[in-house]
Design an enzyme around this catalytic site. Sequence first.
Site, PDB file in Angstrom:
ATOM      1  N   LYS A 226     -26.593 -14.494 -44.226  1.00 19.04           N
ATOM      2  CA  LYS A 226     -25.992 -13.191 -44.475  1.00 19.04           C
ATOM      3  C   LYS A 226     -26.561 -12.550 -45.759  1.00 19.04           C
ATOM      4  CE  LYS A 226     -23.860 -14.233 -40.758  1.00 19.04           C
ATOM      5  NZ  LYS A 226     -23.641 -15.651 -40.731  1.00 19.04           N
TER       6      LYS A 226
HETATM    7  C1  PLP Z   1     -20.988 -11.410 -35.868  1.00 21.21           C
HETATM    8  C2  PLP Z   1     -20.575 -12.691 -36.518  1.00 21.21           C
HETATM    9  N1  PLP Z   1     -19.265 -12.950 -36.653  1.00 21.21           N
HETATM   10  C3  PLP Z   1     -18.832 -14.079 -37.248  1.00 21.21           C
HETATM   11  C4  PLP Z   1     -19.708 -15.025 -37.710  1.00 21.21           C
HETATM   12  C5  PLP Z   1     -19.181 -16.292 -38.274  1.00 21.21           C
HETATM   13  O1  PLP Z   1     -19.509 -16.506 -39.590  1.00 21.21           O
HETATM   14  P1  PLP Z   1     -19.592 -17.997 -40.187  1.00 21.21           P
HETATM   15  O2  PLP Z   1     -20.888 -18.575 -39.760  1.00 21.21           O
HETATM   16  O3  PLP Z   1     -19.499 -17.770 -41.659  1.00 21.21           O
HETATM   17  O4  PLP Z   1     -18.425 -18.757 -39.668  1.00 21.21           O
HETATM   18  C6  PLP Z   1     -21.084 -14.800 -37.603  1.00 21.21           C
HETATM   19  C7  PLP Z   1     -22.056 -15.778 -38.093  1.00 21.21           C
HETATM   20  O5  PLP Z   1     -23.224 -15.694 -37.910  1.00 21.21           O
HETATM   21  C8  PLP Z   1     -21.529 -13.609 -36.990  1.00 21.21           C
HETATM   22  O6  PLP Z   1     -22.831 -13.341 -36.828  1.00 21.21           O
END
Ligand code: PLP
Length: 442
Positions: A226
């Site tokens: 991110k």
């Molecule tokens: C659109 C979206 N939502 C939620 C998440 C979840 O994030 P995390 O990997 O921090 O749990 C991601 C992770 O890539 C994502 O791309």
Amino acid sequence: MLSRRKVLAAAIGLASVDVRAERGSNGDGSKPVRETPLKAGYWGTQFYDEKELQQLSEVHSHRQPFRWYGPGDQPPGKVAAFEKAWAERMQTRFALAVTSGTAALQTALAALQIGPGDEVILPAWTWHSCFNAIVLAGALPVFAEIDESFNIDPADIETKITPQTKVIMVAHLQGNPCDMDRIMALANKHGLRVLEDCAQSVGASYKGRPLGSIGHIGIYSLQLNKTITAGEGGAVVTQDPLLFERAARFHDLGALRPLHEKVVGQPRLDWFVAPQFRMNEFSGGVLLAQLAKLDSIVASVRNNARYVYEGIRDLPDLRLRHLPDPAGELGSAVFLGFKNKEQCERYMQAMSKENVPAHLPAGSVKLPVLRHIEQKVTVHPAWPSFNTERGKSIRYGEGCCPRTLDILSRFAGVSLDPKFTRRETADIVAAIRKVYPSIAGT
Ligand SMILES: Cc1ncc(COP(=O)(O)O)c(C=O)c1O
């Protein structure tokens, strides 16, 4: 006389690369635009310096890795400071730090009191976490198609609304804001709540407003891929004190700690059964340091993307990914569209020969066609999501998202990096100028 292309190229400082591009497409013996493949890196970690180290060292030397208490006279305060700074940056009344974007989604759905019998509309193209969080809440996920922004299509959302629909979960994917005016209008018309998933677009905005601050509740991921990162991490934001209190309690076993009690003012809820998604102080410290760099990271990557957009603007038959607010987009990648899959594949092959690889939309999954989703596999056979009449009758698979599958097969993009040099962004322009017109024009 100078061609229109040369005039534009000279104006933005691309004269030399444009001359190389004039030599014709690779495959007819010309020199590739680059000698080595261009590769975007992870963004946030490239900006790690003594600031992150200082934060880690403070947590270490005070021996205070836990956010609520620890040894010493002064209470720990990194995660608390991060929450305050995050709310300010995102222009929301409240922010809650959690362990991941997935935990943030679960927390946000709990804050909205989503559970068995409720339906949540989500895009057919997004990350696993979106679908999983809905199912883990015991609710039913209902897919809507994406449009050429690669985000949920507001027109298709409306066709998916039933009396059980409670929430529209929108995901601003690969740096590109959704069409929030249309989505909020739709939600207001039908009395629905909007959850903004900003995991892939931390720092982007829509018509001047930070993503996450427009819907009823927003979430972010702070995982490695991110904009900024502590390896793992997430955040939830809202303007609504009741949603915040339920989120704060949900992320901490049902408790409301004194700091959050102070933040909400008057508590409105009592304990309920909940998981534990608290962020630790090491992560909080790193994220404080990273947050201070967010705007400059965003400015750099946007600047690089704009240079590319400017450099290809005059190409005939140019078809860009739809950008509902070009000024607010992060510029994670520059995607170009084609009439069909075959053209798109030729483009990717040609770009690869130029050592400027282009790829299909990435970072998300065509969820309805995953085997375990099509077969509605859950941890327990009696899981509530798919055991109602409606849950049994809903069909996933290719048939529920033909347009999504088509769009994703005929767009390809070059990923950008905030640290790309002018030479590297110029190489992207040169490669696109060299290969795109002859393919898109056929
Ligand atoms: C659109 C979206 N939502 C939620 C998440 C979840 O994030 P995390 O990997 O921090 O749990 C991601 C992770 O890539 C994502 O791309």
